[in-house]
Design a protein around this motif. Sequence first.
Motif, mmCIF file in Angstrom:
data_model
loop_
_atom_site.group_PDB
_atom_site.id
_atom_site.type_symbol
_atom_site.label_atom_id
_atom_site.label_comp_id
_atom_site.label_asym_id
_atom_site.label_seq_id
_atom_site.Cartn_x
_atom_site.Cartn_y
_atom_site.Cartn_z
ATOM 1 N N ILE A 1 0.513 -0.880 -0.410
ATOM 2 C CA ILE A 1 -0.137 -0.091 0.097
ATOM 3 C C ILE A 1 0.739 1.344 -0.121
ATOM 4 O O ILE A 1 0.238 2.460 0.133
ATOM 5 N N ALA A 2 1.991 1.423 -0.053
ATOM 6 C CA ALA A 2 2.690 2.482 0.275
ATOM 7 C C ALA A 2 2.974 2.816 -0.999
ATOM 8 O O ALA A 2 2.769 2.770 -2.382
ATOM 9 N N ALA A 3 2.597 4.248 -1.035
ATOM 10 C CA ALA A 3 2.310 5.380 -2.484
ATOM 11 C C ALA A 3 3.741 5.451 -2.822
ATOM 12 O O ALA A 3 5.130 5.208 -2.278
ATOM 13 N N PRO A 4 3.946 5.433 -4.201
ATOM 14 C CA PRO A 4 5.111 5.827 -4.298
ATOM 15 C C PRO A 4 5.773 6.621 -4.526
ATOM 16 O O PRO A 4 5.327 7.828 -3.738
ATOM 17 N N GLY A 5 7.711 6.055 -4.157
ATOM 18 C CA GLY A 5 8.397 7.318 -3.318
ATOM 19 C C GLY A 5 8.832 7.394 -1.812
ATOM 20 O O GLY A 5 9.027 8.040 -1.306
ATOM 21 N N ILE A 6 7.827 6.496 -1.311
ATOM 22 C CA ILE A 6 7.699 6.091 0.300
ATOM 23 C C ILE A 6 7.704 4.373 0.685
ATOM 24 O O ILE A 6 7.628 3.664 -0.083
ATOM 25 N N ASP A 7 9.222 4.670 1.876
ATOM 26 C CA ASP A 7 8.960 3.588 2.010
ATOM 27 C C ASP A 7 8.513 3.104 3.072
ATOM 28 O O ASP A 7 7.890 3.517 3.383
ATOM 29 N N PRO A 8 8.418 1.844 2.405
ATOM 30 C CA PRO A 8 6.797 0.995 2.939
ATOM 31 C C PRO A 8 7.800 1.257 4.528
ATOM 32 O O PRO A 8 6.754 1.082 5.916
ATOM 33 N N ALA A 9 9.268 0.574 5.471
ATOM 34 C CA ALA A 9 9.478 0.642 6.600
ATOM 35 C C ALA A 9 8.478 1.704 7.453
ATOM 36 O O ALA A 9 9.148 1.706 8.245
ATOM 37 N N THR A 10 8.505 2.998 6.735
ATOM 38 C CA THR A 10 8.278 3.852 7.643
ATOM 39 C C THR A 10 6.644 4.338 7.439
ATOM 40 O O THR A 10 5.922 5.382 7.946
ATOM 41 N N LEU A 11 5.794 2.967 7.079
ATOM 42 C CA LEU A 11 4.624 3.679 7.249
ATOM 43 C C LEU A 11 4.120 3.546 8.804
ATOM 44 O O LEU A 11 4.432 2.880 9.283
ATOM 45 N N VAL A 12 2.956 4.194 8.510
ATOM 46 C CA VAL A 12 2.243 4.257 10.391
ATOM 47 C C VAL A 12 1.398 4.794 10.479
ATOM 48 O O VAL A 12 0.218 5.045 8.778
ATOM 49 N N PRO A 13 0.155 3.622 10.414
ATOM 50 C CA PRO A 13 -1.095 3.814 10.722
ATOM 51 C C PRO A 13 -2.001 5.641 10.528
ATOM 52 O O PRO A 13 -1.418 6.417 11.249
ATOM 53 N N TYR A 14 -2.981 5.179 10.098
ATOM 54 C CA TYR A 14 -4.327 6.584 9.870
ATOM 55 C C TYR A 14 -3.004 7.940 9.155
ATOM 56 O O TYR A 14 -3.275 8.685 9.763
ATOM 57 N N SER A 15 -2.457 7.413 8.171
ATOM 58 C CA SER A 15 -1.782 8.026 7.304
ATOM 59 C C SER A 15 -2.236 7.911 6.179
ATOM 60 O O SER A 15 -1.062 7.434 5.395
ATOM 61 N N LYS A 16 -3.231 8.468 5.645
ATOM 62 C CA LYS A 16 -3.780 7.912 4.618
ATOM 63 C C LYS A 16 -2.906 8.710 2.711
ATOM 64 O O LYS A 16 -2.298 8.484 1.855
ATOM 65 N N GLU A 17 -2.073 10.136 3.723
ATOM 66 C CA GLU A 17 -1.048 10.035 2.617
ATOM 67 C C GLU A 17 0.036 9.753 2.220
ATOM 68 O O GLU A 17 0.602 10.273 1.097
ATOM 69 N N LEU A 18 0.401 8.624 2.752
ATOM 70 C CA LEU A 18 1.278 7.703 2.749
ATOM 71 C C LEU A 18 1.148 6.563 2.002
ATOM 72 O O LEU A 18 1.589 6.017 1.614
ATOM 73 N N TYR A 19 -0.063 6.387 1.618
ATOM 74 C CA TYR A 19 -1.002 5.566 0.628
ATOM 75 C C TYR A 19 -1.332 5.525 -0.488
ATOM 76 O O TYR A 19 -1.217 6.734 -0.768
ATOM 77 N N ASP A 20 -0.884 4.526 -1.255
ATOM 78 C CA ASP A 20 -1.568 4.413 -2.565
ATOM 79 C C ASP A 20 -3.068 4.774 -2.141
ATOM 80 O O ASP A 20 -3.181 3.242 -2.141
ATOM 81 N N GLU A 21 -3.953 5.350 -3.151
ATOM 82 C CA GLU A 21 -4.911 4.809 -2.814
ATOM 83 C C GLU A 21 -5.693 3.738 -2.892
ATOM 84 O O GLU A 21 -6.441 3.222 -2.855
ATOM 85 N N GLU A 22 -5.494 3.362 -4.551
ATOM 86 C CA GLU A 22 -5.975 2.288 -5.268
ATOM 87 C C GLU A 22 -5.683 0.692 -4.598
ATOM 88 O O GLU A 22 -6.409 0.189 -4.016
ATOM 89 N N ALA A 23 -4.611 0.420 -3.552
ATOM 90 C CA ALA A 23 -4.013 -0.262 -3.419
ATOM 91 C C ALA A 23 -4.130 -0.207 -1.626
ATOM 92 O O ALA A 23 -4.938 -0.992 -1.388
ATOM 93 N N TYR A 24 -4.694 0.924 -1.330
ATOM 94 C CA TYR A 24 -5.352 0.590 0.291
ATOM 95 C C TYR A 24 -6.249 0.737 0.224
ATOM 96 O O TYR A 24 -7.158 -0.131 1.592
ATOM 97 N N LYS A 25 -7.587 0.734 -0.739
ATOM 98 C CA LYS A 25 -8.961 0.109 -0.788
ATOM 99 C C LYS A 25 -8.558 -1.585 -0.810
ATOM 100 O O LYS A 25 -9.626 -1.459 -0.507
ATOM 101 N N ALA A 26 -7.726 -1.434 -2.014
ATOM 102 C CA ALA A 26 -7.940 -2.968 -2.132
ATOM 103 C C ALA A 26 -7.556 -4.028 -0.700
ATOM 104 O O ALA A 26 -8.251 -4.789 -0.444
ATOM 105 N N MET A 27 -6.633 -2.675 0.001
ATOM 106 C CA MET A 27 -6.046 -4.002 1.001
ATOM 107 C C MET A 27 -7.329 -3.972 1.977
ATOM 108 O O MET A 27 -6.763 -5.390 2.612
ATOM 109 N N ARG A 28 -7.961 -2.891 2.434
ATOM 110 C CA ARG A 28 -8.862 -2.939 2.776
ATOM 111 C C ARG A 28 -10.215 -3.787 2.445
ATOM 112 O O ARG A 28 -11.042 -4.574 4.244
ATOM 113 N N ALA A 29 -10.088 -4.236 1.353
ATOM 114 C CA ALA A 29 -11.573 -5.168 0.601
ATOM 115 C C ALA A 29 -10.747 -6.075 1.623
ATOM 116 O O ALA A 29 -11.314 -7.390 1.531
#
Length: 241
Positions: free
Chosen positions: A157-185
Amino acid sequence: MTDIKIYAIWDAGVRRFHWINVLCIIGLIAIGVVILNAKLLGVSVEGKILLKTIHVWIGYVFALNLSWRIIWAFIGGRYSRWSAFLPFRQGYIKETRDYISNFSSGQAKQYLGHNPLGRLAVTLLIFLLFVQAVTGLVLAGTDIYYPPLGSWIANWIAAPGIDPATLVPYSKELYDEEAYKAMRAFRKPFITIHYYGFYTLLLFIVVHISAVVITELKEGGNLISAMFTGKKILTKSPEDE
Ligand code: HEM
Protein backbone atom coordinates in the motif's frame (compact mmCIF):
# COMPACT_ATOMS: atom_id res chain seq x y z
CA MET A 1 -18.75 -47.31 51.56
CA THR A 2 -17.48 -44.69 49.07
CA ASP A 3 -14.07 -45.47 47.67
CA ILE A 4 -12.24 -42.14 47.34
CA LYS A 5 -9.22 -42.10 45.04
CA ILE A 6 -6.84 -39.34 43.96
CA TYR A 7 -5.61 -39.31 40.35
CA ALA A 8 -2.94 -37.08 38.76
CA ILE A 9 -4.64 -35.96 35.53
CA TRP A 10 -3.69 -32.53 34.19
CA ASP A 11 0.04 -32.32 33.52
CA ALA A 12 1.96 -29.10 34.12
CA GLY A 13 1.80 -28.34 30.37
CA VAL A 14 -2.00 -28.20 30.34
CA ARG A 15 -2.23 -26.21 33.57
CA ARG A 16 0.35 -23.65 32.44
CA PHE A 17 -1.42 -23.26 29.08
CA HIS A 18 -4.79 -22.84 30.78
CA TRP A 19 -3.79 -20.03 33.12
CA ILE A 20 -1.62 -18.14 30.60
CA ASN A 21 -4.59 -18.41 28.21
CA VAL A 22 -7.00 -17.02 30.84
CA LEU A 23 -4.72 -14.03 31.54
CA CYS A 24 -4.22 -13.29 27.83
CA ILE A 25 -7.93 -13.52 27.09
CA ILE A 26 -8.81 -11.16 29.95
CA GLY A 27 -6.27 -8.65 28.56
CA LEU A 28 -7.37 -9.12 24.93
CA ILE A 29 -11.06 -8.76 25.77
CA ALA A 30 -10.52 -5.71 27.98
CA ILE A 31 -8.50 -3.87 25.32
CA GLY A 32 -10.77 -5.20 22.54
CA VAL A 33 -13.79 -3.64 24.27
CA VAL A 34 -12.01 -0.27 24.48
CA ILE A 35 -11.00 -0.48 20.77
CA LEU A 36 -14.62 -1.27 19.91
CA ASN A 37 -15.85 1.79 21.84
CA ALA A 38 -12.94 4.09 21.00
CA LYS A 39 -15.16 6.75 19.37
CA LEU A 40 -17.62 6.76 22.23
CA LEU A 41 -14.77 7.06 24.74
CA GLY A 42 -13.11 9.87 22.78
CA VAL A 43 -9.82 7.97 22.32
CA SER A 44 -7.36 9.90 20.12
CA VAL A 45 -5.71 8.41 17.02
CA GLU A 46 -2.44 7.96 18.95
CA GLY A 47 -4.40 6.29 21.76
CA LYS A 48 -6.01 3.90 19.28
CA ILE A 49 -2.65 2.95 17.79
CA LEU A 50 -1.26 2.32 21.29
CA LEU A 51 -4.28 0.18 22.24
CA LYS A 52 -3.94 -1.88 19.06
CA THR A 53 -0.20 -2.29 19.64
CA ILE A 54 -0.72 -3.56 23.23
CA HIS A 55 -3.55 -5.82 22.03
CA VAL A 56 -1.22 -7.26 19.36
CA TRP A 57 1.65 -7.89 21.81
CA ILE A 58 -0.70 -9.74 24.18
CA GLY A 59 -2.03 -11.47 21.05
CA TYR A 60 1.46 -12.78 20.22
CA VAL A 61 1.76 -14.35 23.69
CA PHE A 62 -1.77 -15.77 23.30
CA ALA A 63 -1.02 -17.19 19.81
CA LEU A 64 2.31 -18.70 20.90
CA ASN A 65 0.71 -20.28 23.97
CA LEU A 66 -2.09 -21.70 21.81
CA SER A 67 0.37 -23.05 19.20
CA TRP A 68 2.30 -24.70 21.99
CA ARG A 69 -0.91 -26.32 23.33
CA ILE A 70 -1.73 -27.64 19.86
CA ILE A 71 1.72 -29.30 19.73
CA TRP A 72 1.32 -30.55 23.33
CA ALA A 73 -1.89 -32.32 22.24
CA PHE A 74 0.37 -34.58 20.15
CA ILE A 75 3.16 -35.17 22.66
CA GLY A 76 1.76 -34.41 26.15
CA GLY A 77 0.32 -36.68 28.84
CA ARG A 78 -2.55 -39.08 28.15
CA TYR A 79 -5.35 -36.67 29.11
CA SER A 80 -3.81 -33.71 27.24
CA ARG A 81 -3.92 -35.41 23.87
CA TRP A 82 -6.28 -35.02 20.93
CA SER A 83 -7.17 -38.69 21.33
CA ALA A 84 -8.46 -37.97 24.86
CA PHE A 85 -10.76 -35.13 23.97
CA LEU A 86 -11.71 -34.89 20.29
CA PRO A 87 -15.39 -35.85 20.16
CA PHE A 88 -15.10 -38.04 17.07
CA ARG A 89 -14.32 -41.49 18.39
CA GLN A 90 -16.69 -44.39 17.82
CA GLY A 91 -19.66 -44.49 20.18
CA TYR A 92 -19.32 -40.81 21.13
CA ILE A 93 -23.01 -39.98 20.50
CA LYS A 94 -24.25 -42.90 22.56
CA GLU A 95 -21.77 -42.11 25.34
CA THR A 96 -23.00 -38.49 25.37
CA ARG A 97 -26.66 -39.55 25.51
CA ASP A 98 -25.92 -41.93 28.41
CA TYR A 99 -23.89 -39.25 30.16
CA ILE A 100 -26.73 -36.68 29.88
CA SER A 101 -29.42 -39.10 31.06
CA ASN A 102 -27.31 -40.24 34.04
CA PHE A 103 -26.46 -36.64 34.87
CA SER A 104 -30.14 -35.58 34.71
CA SER A 105 -31.21 -38.43 36.98
CA GLY A 106 -28.62 -37.44 39.60
CA GLN A 107 -26.40 -40.49 38.87
CA ALA A 108 -23.61 -38.61 37.06
CA LYS A 109 -20.74 -40.78 35.86
CA GLN A 110 -17.23 -39.65 36.68
CA TYR A 111 -14.37 -39.19 34.23
CA LEU A 112 -10.63 -38.80 34.69
CA GLY A 113 -10.30 -36.58 31.61
CA HIS A 114 -13.18 -34.56 30.16
CA ASN A 115 -16.72 -35.93 30.24
CA PRO A 116 -18.36 -36.27 26.77
CA LEU A 117 -19.86 -32.75 26.84
CA GLY A 118 -16.56 -31.34 28.11
CA ARG A 119 -14.79 -32.93 25.13
CA LEU A 120 -17.09 -31.15 22.70
CA ALA A 121 -16.73 -27.86 24.59
CA VAL A 122 -12.91 -27.99 24.67
CA THR A 123 -12.73 -28.81 20.95
CA LEU A 124 -15.01 -25.90 20.04
CA LEU A 125 -13.10 -23.57 22.36
CA ILE A 126 -9.71 -24.45 20.86
CA PHE A 127 -11.14 -24.00 17.37
CA LEU A 128 -12.57 -20.58 18.28
CA LEU A 129 -9.29 -19.48 19.89
CA PHE A 130 -7.43 -20.61 16.77
CA VAL A 131 -9.78 -18.54 14.56
CA GLN A 132 -9.23 -15.46 16.80
CA ALA A 133 -5.46 -15.97 16.66
CA VAL A 134 -5.31 -16.33 12.86
CA THR A 135 -7.64 -13.39 12.13
CA GLY A 136 -5.86 -11.28 14.77
CA LEU A 137 -2.46 -11.98 13.21
CA VAL A 138 -3.77 -10.85 9.80
CA LEU A 139 -5.23 -7.67 11.38
CA ALA A 140 -1.89 -6.97 13.07
CA GLY A 141 -0.51 -6.69 9.53
CA THR A 142 -3.36 -4.71 7.96
CA ASP A 143 -3.86 -2.31 10.88
CA ILE A 144 -0.45 -1.54 12.32
CA TYR A 145 1.92 -3.26 9.85
CA TYR A 146 3.18 -5.73 12.44
CA PRO A 147 4.40 -9.29 11.73
CA PRO A 148 3.76 -11.78 10.32
CA LEU A 149 2.16 -9.94 7.33
CA GLY A 150 3.01 -6.32 8.15
CA SER A 151 5.92 -5.78 5.75
CA TRP A 152 4.03 -7.44 2.89
CA ILE A 153 1.01 -5.18 3.53
CA ALA A 154 3.21 -2.08 3.83
CA ASN A 155 4.93 -2.91 0.51
CA TRP A 156 1.49 -3.35 -1.05
CA ILE A 157 0.00 0.00 0.00
CA ALA A 158 2.94 2.43 0.23
CA ALA A 159 2.55 5.34 -2.22
CA PRO A 160 5.24 5.68 -4.91
CA GLY A 161 8.40 7.15 -3.37
CA ILE A 162 7.38 6.24 0.21
CA ASP A 163 9.58 3.75 2.07
CA PRO A 164 7.17 0.98 3.24
CA ALA A 165 9.20 0.62 6.45
CA THR A 166 8.18 4.17 7.44
CA LEU A 167 4.41 3.64 7.09
CA VAL A 168 2.33 4.58 10.12
CA PRO A 169 -1.35 3.74 10.72
CA TYR A 170 -4.06 6.34 9.93
CA SER A 171 -1.80 8.32 7.54
CA LYS A 172 -3.66 8.23 4.24
CA GLU A 173 -1.18 10.62 2.60
CA LEU A 174 1.47 7.86 2.74
CA TYR A 175 -0.69 5.27 0.97
CA ASP A 176 -1.44 4.53 -2.64
CA GLU A 177 -5.20 5.14 -2.76
CA GLU A 178 -6.16 2.19 -4.98
CA ALA A 179 -3.86 -0.27 -3.20
CA TYR A 180 -5.18 0.92 0.19
CA LYS A 181 -8.77 0.35 -0.94
CA ALA A 182 -7.87 -3.16 -2.17
CA MET A 183 -6.10 -3.90 1.14
CA ARG A 184 -9.18 -2.78 3.12
CA ALA A 185 -11.34 -5.10 1.01
CA PHE A 186 -8.90 -7.96 1.73
CA ARG A 187 -9.05 -7.11 5.47
CA LYS A 188 -12.85 -6.97 5.67
CA PRO A 189 -13.67 -10.69 6.15
CA PHE A 190 -10.91 -11.00 8.80
CA ILE A 191 -12.21 -8.12 10.95
CA THR A 192 -15.78 -9.43 10.56
CA ILE A 193 -14.77 -12.91 11.78
CA HIS A 194 -12.61 -11.42 14.58
CA TYR A 195 -15.56 -9.26 15.68
CA TYR A 196 -18.17 -12.06 15.75
CA GLY A 197 -15.54 -14.45 17.16
CA PHE A 198 -15.22 -12.07 20.10
CA TYR A 199 -18.97 -12.19 20.91
CA THR A 200 -19.05 -15.97 20.42
CA LEU A 201 -16.09 -16.29 22.78
CA LEU A 202 -17.84 -14.16 25.43
CA LEU A 203 -20.79 -16.55 25.24
CA PHE A 204 -18.47 -19.58 25.41
CA ILE A 205 -16.71 -18.21 28.48
CA VAL A 206 -20.03 -17.86 30.34
CA VAL A 207 -21.08 -21.38 29.28
CA HIS A 208 -17.63 -22.83 30.15
CA ILE A 209 -17.51 -21.35 33.65
CA SER A 210 -21.17 -22.25 34.40
CA ALA A 211 -20.67 -25.81 33.12
CA VAL A 212 -17.56 -26.32 35.26
CA VAL A 213 -19.28 -25.04 38.40
CA ILE A 214 -22.50 -27.07 37.80
CA THR A 215 -20.51 -30.24 36.97
CA GLU A 216 -18.36 -29.88 40.06
CA LEU A 217 -21.49 -29.47 42.23
CA LYS A 218 -23.42 -32.36 40.65
CA GLU A 219 -20.69 -34.79 39.64
CA GLY A 220 -17.87 -34.02 42.08
CA GLY A 221 -14.29 -34.61 40.94
CA ASN A 222 -13.09 -31.16 42.10
CA LEU A 223 -12.74 -29.92 38.52
CA ILE A 224 -11.77 -26.40 39.53
CA SER A 225 -8.96 -27.14 41.95
CA ALA A 226 -7.70 -29.85 39.54
CA MET A 227 -6.75 -27.10 37.09
CA PHE A 228 -4.39 -25.77 39.79
CA THR A 229 -3.08 -29.00 41.30
CA GLY A 230 -3.56 -31.40 38.37
CA LYS A 231 -5.28 -33.85 40.75
CA LYS A 232 -8.85 -35.12 40.64
CA ILE A 233 -10.54 -36.78 43.61
CA LEU A 234 -13.14 -39.30 42.45
CA THR A 235 -15.69 -41.25 44.45
CA LYS A 236 -16.74 -43.64 41.66
CA SER A 237 -14.85 -45.85 39.29
CA PRO A 238 -14.00 -43.54 36.33
CA GLU A 239 -15.42 -44.29 32.87
CA ASP A 240 -12.15 -43.59 31.06
CA GLU A 241 -9.50 -45.21 33.28
C1 HEM B 1 -9.15 -14.40 22.36
C2 HEM B 1 -8.49 -13.65 21.56
C3 HEM B 1 -8.92 -12.29 21.07
C4 HEM B 1 -10.02 -11.52 21.37
C5 HEM B 1 -11.17 -11.89 22.30
C6 HEM B 1 -9.91 -10.29 20.62
C7 HEM B 1 -10.84 -9.26 20.65
C8 HEM B 1 -10.80 -8.15 19.83
C9 HEM B 1 -11.83 -7.14 19.72
C10 HEM B 1 -13.15 -7.13 20.50
C11 HEM B 1 -11.42 -6.21 18.82
C12 HEM B 1 -12.19 -4.97 18.33
C13 HEM B 1 -12.85 -5.35 17.02
C14 HEM B 1 -13.35 -4.20 16.20
O1 HEM B 1 -12.81 -3.11 16.28
O2 HEM B 1 -14.29 -4.42 15.41
C15 HEM B 1 -10.11 -6.60 18.35
C16 HEM B 1 -9.38 -5.90 17.43
C17 HEM B 1 -8.11 -6.27 17.02
N1 HEM B 1 -7.43 -7.43 17.35
FE1 HEM B 1 -8.08 -8.88 18.59
N2 HEM B 1 -8.75 -10.32 19.90
C18 HEM B 1 -8.10 -11.52 20.14
C19 HEM B 1 -6.90 -11.95 19.63
C20 HEM B 1 -6.07 -11.20 18.82
C21 HEM B 1 -4.75 -11.59 18.38
C22 HEM B 1 -4.08 -12.92 18.68
C23 HEM B 1 -4.24 -10.55 17.64
C24 HEM B 1 -2.90 -10.40 16.97
C25 HEM B 1 -1.77 -10.86 17.40
C26 HEM B 1 -5.28 -9.52 17.57
C27 HEM B 1 -5.19 -8.34 16.86
C28 HEM B 1 -6.19 -7.39 16.74
C29 HEM B 1 -6.07 -6.14 15.99
C30 HEM B 1 -4.88 -5.68 15.17
C31 HEM B 1 -7.28 -5.46 16.17
C32 HEM B 1 -7.65 -4.09 15.60
C33 HEM B 1 -8.70 -4.25 14.55
C34 HEM B 1 -9.47 -2.95 14.41
O3 HEM B 1 -8.98 -2.13 13.66
O4 HEM B 1 -10.47 -2.81 15.05
N3 HEM B 1 -6.36 -9.94 18.30
N4 HEM B 1 -9.77 -7.79 18.97
